[in-house]
Motif scaffolding. Structure first.
Motif, PDB file in Angstrom:
ATOM      1  N   UNK A 121      40.448  53.006  39.990  1.00 28.85           N
ATOM      2  CA  UNK A 121      41.356  54.080  40.469  1.00 28.85           C
ATOM      3  C   UNK A 121      42.783  53.461  40.602  1.00 28.85           C
ATOM      4  N   UNK A 122      42.879  52.097  41.092  1.00 30.97           N
ATOM      5  CA  UNK A 122      43.991  51.504  41.070  1.00 30.97           C
ATOM      6  C   UNK A 122      44.683  51.120  39.900  1.00 30.97           C
ATOM      7  N   UNK A 123      44.022  50.974  38.935  1.00 28.96           N
ATOM      8  CA  UNK A 123      44.550  50.722  37.638  1.00 28.96           C
ATOM      9  C   UNK A 123      44.999  52.116  36.847  1.00 28.96           C
ATOM     10  N   UNK A 124      44.449  53.199  37.413  1.00 31.73           N
ATOM     11  CA  UNK A 124      44.765  54.593  36.736  1.00 31.73           C
ATOM     12  C   UNK A 124      46.021  55.252  37.337  1.00 31.73           C
ATOM     13  N   UNK A 125      46.423  54.605  38.638  1.00 36.74           N
ATOM     14  CA  UNK A 125      47.696  55.176  39.245  1.00 36.74           C
ATOM     15  C   UNK A 125      47.147  56.752  39.559  1.00 36.74           C
ATOM     16  N   UNK A 126      48.081  57.499  38.933  1.00 36.01           N
ATOM     17  CA  UNK A 126      47.994  58.989  38.922  1.00 36.01           C
ATOM     18  C   UNK A 126      47.047  59.822  38.041  1.00 36.01           C
ATOM     19  N   UNK A 127      46.783  58.745  37.068  1.00 34.64           N
ATOM     20  CA  UNK A 127      45.735  59.526  36.377  1.00 34.64           C
ATOM     21  C   UNK A 127      44.375  59.742  36.793  1.00 34.64           C
ATOM     22  N   UNK A 128      43.854  60.829  36.535  1.00 37.02           N
ATOM     23  CA  UNK A 128      42.342  61.113  37.040  1.00 37.02           C
ATOM     24  C   UNK A 128      41.418  60.172  36.625  1.00 37.02           C
ATOM     25  N   UNK A 129      40.540  59.992  37.308  1.00 39.47           N
ATOM     26  CA  UNK A 129      39.279  59.122  37.028  1.00 39.47           C
ATOM     27  C   UNK A 129      37.783  59.787  37.354  1.00 39.47           C
ATOM     28  N   UNK A 130      36.976  59.721  36.570  1.00 37.46           N
ATOM     29  CA  UNK A 130      35.715  60.535  36.683  1.00 37.46           C
ATOM     30  C   UNK A 130      34.550  59.480  36.293  1.00 37.46           C
ATOM     31  N   UNK A 131      33.464  59.731  37.472  1.00 34.02           N
ATOM     32  CA  UNK A 131      32.333  58.763  37.017  1.00 34.02           C
ATOM     33  C   UNK A 131      31.432  59.365  36.161  1.00 34.02           C
ATOM     34  N   UNK A 132      31.246  58.768  35.118  1.00 34.34           N
ATOM     35  CA  UNK A 132      30.329  59.409  34.084  1.00 34.34           C
ATOM     36  C   UNK A 132      29.227  58.480  33.858  1.00 34.34           C
ATOM     37  N   UNK A 133      28.937  57.466  34.696  1.00 38.09           N
ATOM     38  CA  UNK A 133      28.196  56.121  34.295  1.00 38.09           C
ATOM     39  C   UNK A 133      26.503  56.414  34.673  1.00 38.09           C
ATOM     40  N   UNK A 134      26.210  57.297  35.351  1.00 37.72           N
ATOM     41  CA  UNK A 134      24.850  57.504  35.863  1.00 37.72           C
ATOM     42  C   UNK A 134      23.951  57.116  35.004  1.00 37.72           C
ATOM     43  N   UNK A 135      24.086  57.802  33.859  1.00 35.53           N
ATOM     44  CA  UNK A 135      23.224  57.384  32.529  1.00 35.53           C
ATOM     45  C   UNK A 135      23.170  56.063  31.936  1.00 35.53           C
ATOM     46  N   UNK A 136      23.754  55.063  32.728  1.00 37.41           N
ATOM     47  CA  UNK A 136      23.809  53.545  32.439  1.00 37.41           C
ATOM     48  C   UNK A 136      22.590  53.015  33.344  1.00 37.41           C
ATOM     49  N   UNK A 137      22.303  53.795  34.420  1.00 40.15           N
ATOM     50  CA  UNK A 137      21.591  53.055  35.467  1.00 40.15           C
ATOM     51  C   UNK A 137      20.310  53.789  35.605  1.00 40.15           C
ATOM     52  N   UNK A 138      19.202  53.334  36.503  1.00 43.52           N
ATOM     53  CA  UNK A 138      17.979  53.974  36.872  1.00 43.52           C
ATOM     54  C   UNK A 138      18.199  55.224  37.496  1.00 43.52           C
ATOM     55  N   UNK A 139      17.671  56.356  37.048  1.00 42.05           N
ATOM     56  CA  UNK A 139      18.235  57.942  37.819  1.00 42.05           C
ATOM     57  C   UNK A 139      17.727  57.780  39.225  1.00 42.05           C
ATOM     58  N   UNK A 140      16.866  56.935  39.441  1.00 39.33           N
ATOM     59  CA  UNK A 140      16.303  57.114  41.174  1.00 39.33           C
ATOM     60  C   UNK A 140      17.774  56.511  41.955  1.00 39.33           C
ATOM     61  N   UNK A 141      18.717  55.904  41.126  1.00 47.50           N
ATOM     62  CA  UNK A 141      19.797  55.697  42.147  1.00 47.50           C
ATOM     63  C   UNK A 141      21.040  56.497  41.901  1.00 47.50           C
ATOM     64  N   UNK A 142      21.098  57.633  41.082  1.00 52.52           N
ATOM     65  CA  UNK A 142      21.987  58.452  40.569  1.00 52.52           C
ATOM     66  C   UNK A 142      23.040  58.846  41.990  1.00 52.52           C
ATOM     67  N   UNK A 143      22.349  59.250  42.957  1.00 49.08           N
ATOM     68  CA  UNK A 143      23.030  59.666  44.186  1.00 49.08           C
ATOM     69  C   UNK A 143      23.838  58.626  44.819  1.00 49.08           C
ATOM     70  N   UNK A 144      23.317  57.401  44.743  1.00 46.06           N
ATOM     71  CA  UNK A 144      23.973  56.289  45.472  1.00 46.06           C
ATOM     72  C   UNK A 144      25.293  55.810  44.547  1.00 46.06           C
ATOM     73  N   UNK A 145      24.900  55.915  43.116  1.00 49.19           N
ATOM     74  CA  UNK A 145      26.099  55.571  42.276  1.00 49.19           C
ATOM     75  C   UNK A 145      27.205  56.665  42.608  1.00 49.19           C
ATOM     76  N   UNK A 146      26.926  57.861  42.509  1.00 56.06           N
ATOM     77  CA  UNK A 146      28.164  58.766  42.550  1.00 56.06           C
ATOM     78  C   UNK A 146      28.617  58.950  43.991  1.00 56.06           C
ATOM     79  N   UNK A 147      27.857  58.667  45.044  1.00 55.04           N
ATOM     80  CA  UNK A 147      28.350  58.447  46.449  1.00 55.04           C
ATOM     81  C   UNK A 147      29.355  57.284  46.333  1.00 55.04           C
ATOM     82  N   UNK A 148      29.033  56.136  46.124  1.00 57.68           N
ATOM     83  CA  UNK A 148      29.555  54.977  46.156  1.00 57.68           C
ATOM     84  C   UNK A 148      30.909  55.096  45.405  1.00 57.68           C
ATOM     85  N   UNK A 149      30.819  55.718  44.097  1.00 56.88           N
ATOM     86  CA  UNK A 149      32.062  55.753  43.454  1.00 56.88           C
ATOM     87  C   UNK A 149      33.154  56.825  43.966  1.00 56.88           C
TER      88      UNK A 149
END
Ligand code: PCP
Length: 376
Positions: A121-149
């Motif tokens: 987000x720091x690198x993006x400055x005013x540009x929007x950043x969306x977390x699209x990566x839950x598919x890269x990890x075990x689905x059981x932790x998807x909620x933790x990934x999105x909460x942390x992001x």
């Protein structure tokens, strides 16, 4: 018995998701009649960033609920540096030793993702950043990934299991476009059937050249932004492709149509293209972020300072000084004028005192990013 290779809540809460050496040594200590009163601290001696963002405290507190320990910790979303304790636990060692595995798992993983998200987000400055990566990890932790992001500062997440309180954002997959005779048919169908509050983000690289597909999408009149997910094999000079698309959109009267970039986007890509791109969909660079290599170490036994080699002994406090400098001091030491102690009580004898607040945690990160942007 779970349908998938995951450990259920109860097993984790009972401290049974642990490393065998903790269970075995607990037995030996019991047979020896030993159960010393210890204070342990969570620290890291180094990380692949200039600073970390502390996250995962909510699960850590839930884990230790009912375990006879006292816990102090930095609030979630706090910036931390190497050597600074982010959490300390005091209690009889045999009462909580076996929880180290799950506790560190919660903190290392969530803090790694929140830290990566904050740096992206720091690198993006005013540009929007969306977390699209839950598919890269075990689905059981998807909620933790999105909460942390989200705590780390992203502007939205894509996984439908994300906790309440954050925007769920998505565009359309290539498969959707391929289910239609032409991209135009797919975009039009998306517009016809999507709720009014769903952004019209059209994927423009499935079959044809980005420039050509983006112009077609823009001329349909309902496109809010065009998404480029250009395959690696076609990404010769991505900057030139983005400049060309921007030129064609603007020179055909579509200055209001934004550009959304995704597909293996890294912090370096964001720095390189943020003047041309309005929003980034980031997957692995956040979801697969390196964990923070926290460890939990004894720093005091029966009231006496004591630490293994490589660790600093004694119970410590981290202070934020006026002007932004930070200092680590033994808890008994006199705090400098105006110093703010960062570790605060979160549990007393196994009961949570106060609560973790996701919105406040995120606000802490955004305030820190704003301060850094100002002083940059
Ligand atoms: C996926 C998605 C994002 C990618 C993954 C985020 O793309 O659309 O662009 O993850 P990454 O940052 O780790 O690449 P694809 O699976 O290529 O395409 P589709 O959109 O068709 O699902």
């Amino acid at each position: 018995m779970s349908r998938f290779h995951i450990v259920d809540d109860d097993t984790i809460a009972r401290g049974e998701c642990t490393d065998i050496y903790f269970a075995r040594c607990e037995e030996v200590l019991a047979k020896e009649g030993k159960n010393p009163l210890v204070t342990m601290e969570v620290t890291t001696v180094g990380m692949p960033y200039d600073r970390g963002v502390f996250c995962g405290l909510d699960d850590a507190v839930a884990l230790l609920e009912g375990v006879p320990v006292d816990v102090e910790a930095m609030p979630e979303g706090s910036v931390f540096l190497p050597r600074e304790p982010v959490m300390r636990i005091t209690g009889r060692y045999r009462d909580f030793g076996r929880y180290e595995t799950a506790l560190l798992g919660f903190l290392c993983h969530a803090s790694g993702i929140a830290t990566a998200a904050a740096h992206v987000k720091e690198a993006a400055g005013d540009c929007k950043v969306y977390s699209f990566g839950s598919r890269r990890q075990h689905p059981a932790i998807a909620q933790m990934i999105e909460r942390s992001a989200w705590i780390g500062g992203v502007d939205g997440v894509s996984n439908t299991t994300a906790p309440e309180g954050m925007p769920i954002v998505g565009t359309m997959p290539h498969a959707f476009v391929m289910c239609h005779a032409t991209p135009e048919e797919a975009w039009t169908a998306f517009d016809r059937h999507s709720a009014l509050d769903v952004p019209r983000l059209m994927l423009c690289d499935t079959f044809g050249d980005e420039k050509e597909e983006c112009l077609k999408a823009a001329e349909l009149g309902f496109t809010g932004a065009v998404r480029l997910d250009t395959p690696r094999s076609r990404r010769g000079n991505m900057r030139a492709i983005l400049e060309e698309v921007r030129w064609e959109l603007d020179s055909h009267g579509h200055e209001d149509v934004g550009i959304f970039l995704s597909g293996g986007v890294t912090r370096e890509d964001i720095r390189a293209y943020r003047d041309l791109v309005d929003a980034f969909g980031v997957g692995g660079a956040i979801a697969n972020a390196p964990v923070i290599d926290f460890s939990l170490d004894i720093v005091e036994i029966e009231g006496k300072s004591c630490a293994k080699r490589g660790k600093w002994s004694g119970v410590k406090q981290v202070y934020l000084l006026p002007g932004g400098a930070r200092v680590i001091l033994p808890t008994g030491a006199h705090a400098p004028e105006g110093a703010v102690p960062l570790l605060k009580p979160v549990m007393r004898h196994g009961q949570a005192v106060g609560h973790t607040d996701m919105a406040k945690a995120r606000a802490r990160v955004l305030a820190d990013l704003a301060e850094r942007a100002q002083s940059a």
